[in-house]
Write an enzyme that holds these catalytic residues in place. Structure first.
Site, PDB file in Angstrom:
ATOM      1  N   HIS A 109       0.920  -1.140  -0.080  1.00 44.21           N
ATOM      2  CA  HIS A 109       0.459  -0.174  -0.166  1.00 44.21           C
ATOM      3  C   HIS A 109       0.964   0.787   0.053  1.00 44.21           C
ATOM      4  CE1 HIS A 109      -3.621   2.276   0.825  1.00 44.21           C
ATOM      5  NE2 HIS A 109      -2.929   2.886   1.542  1.00 44.21           N
ATOM      6  N   GLU A 179       7.809   1.343  -2.637  1.00 45.74           N
ATOM      7  CA  GLU A 179       7.812   0.282  -2.658  1.00 45.74           C
ATOM      8  C   GLU A 179       8.593  -1.049  -3.205  1.00 45.74           C
ATOM      9  OE1 GLU A 179       3.520   0.181  -3.955  1.00 45.74           O
ATOM     10  OE2 GLU A 179       3.711   2.418  -4.062  1.00 45.74           O
TER      11      GLU A 179
HETATM   12  C1  GRF Z   1       0.820   0.458  -6.281  1.00 42.29           C
HETATM   13  O1  GRF Z   1       1.167   2.363  -5.770  1.00 42.29           O
HETATM   14  C2  GRF Z   1      -0.119   0.385  -5.182  1.00 42.29           C
HETATM   15  O2  GRF Z   1       0.539   0.600  -4.269  1.00 42.29           O
HETATM   16  C3  GRF Z   1      -1.205   0.257  -5.306  1.00 42.29           C
HETATM   17  O3  GRF Z   1      -1.766   0.324  -6.630  1.00 42.29           O
HETATM   18  C4  GRF Z   1      -0.428   1.294  -7.190  1.00 42.29           C
HETATM   19  C5  GRF Z   1       0.479  -0.204  -8.415  1.00 42.29           C
HETATM   20  O4  GRF Z   1       1.411   0.564  -9.335  1.00 42.29           O
HETATM   21  N1  GRF Z   1      -2.118  -0.348  -4.109  1.00 42.29           N
HETATM   22  P1  GRF Z   1       2.327  -0.902 -10.083  1.00 42.29           P
HETATM   23  O5  GRF Z   1       0.269  -1.653 -11.120  1.00 42.29           O
HETATM   24  O6  GRF Z   1       2.300  -2.043  -9.304  1.00 42.29           O
HETATM   25  O7  GRF Z   1       2.674   0.021 -10.844  1.00 42.29           O
END
Ligand code: GRF
Length: 201
Positions: A109, A179
């Site tokens: 998240h 992330e």
């Molecule tokens: C990321 O910011 C994730 O945390 C959120 O949605 C976004 C997805 O990005 N849940 P991606 O599709 O992985 O590029």
């Protein structure tokens, strides 16, 4: 070797980070299947590019109540998944899938949960909320998935300072890089059994 199934709805950059982590040896695991509710997602294109089986499973392909949940669960089991990783998956998992993988579904998240999580808190809205709240820090959270949006136990978090001239977009970009790193590290630690996933009773 841990078998990971990934569910993703959009661009798929977190999926890519996990696939790269497995291919490069940082994660001792294999991404064995990718499922998306969006037939045109970057995630399915990336899976295909990497030679990972991809499935489009959605309310359109499985409109009857419970049918989609059963189909997702079946595909994950058919590919012998040990761990399910949500990576920008915009739908809630159903009870059959959650029940088949107790304590074995993880999510990333783009904020420091429990701040800025829950129903409707996704994508750019999360970063808008962080700026509106004038938080000094945002960050990324990897957590276990339960039946409640963004409320499962936190496995790992990393802070990202909010800068004075941040826009939702600039903040999102810095958080996204964190992330990727945090998700790879956390899944690698799960694969090494350094993070033991609890089995809920
Ligand atoms: C990321 O910011 C994730 O945390 C959120 O949605 C976004 C997805 O990005 N849940 P991606 O599709 O992985 O590029």
């Amino acid at each position: 070797m841990l078998h990971i199934g990934v569910l993703a709805s959009g661009r798929g950059s977190n999926l890519q980070a996990l696939m790269d982590g497995c291919a490069g040896g940082r994660i001792r695991a294999r991404i064995v299947v990718v499922i998306s509710n969006n037939s045109r997602s970057g995630a399915l294109a990336r899976a295909s590019q990497a030679g990972v089986p991809g499935y489009h499973l959605s309310d359109h392909t499985h409109p009857a109540p419970g049918e989609l949940d059963a189909a997702i669960c079946h595909v994950l089991q058919e590919h012998a998944c040990d761990l399910v990783a949500l990576a920008g998956y915009m739908k809630q998992l159903g009870p059959a899938t959650l029940g088949a993988f107790p304590g074995r579904v993880v999510n990333v998240h783009p904020a420091l949960l429990p701040r800025h999580g829950g129903l409707g808190m996704y994508g750019i809205r999360v970063h808008e909320a962080v700026l509106a709240a004038k938080d000094a820090y945002s960050g990324a959270t990897v957590h276990l998935v339960t039946g409640e949006y963004d409320q499962g136990p936190v496995l790992a978090q990393r802070r990202v300072p909010v800068l004075p001239d941040d826009t939702p977009e600039t903040l999102a970009a810095r958080v996204l890089a964190v992330e990727h790193e945090l998700y790879v590290e956390t899944v690698a630690a799960i694969a090494r059994s350094e993070i033991a996933l609890p089995i809920p009773s």
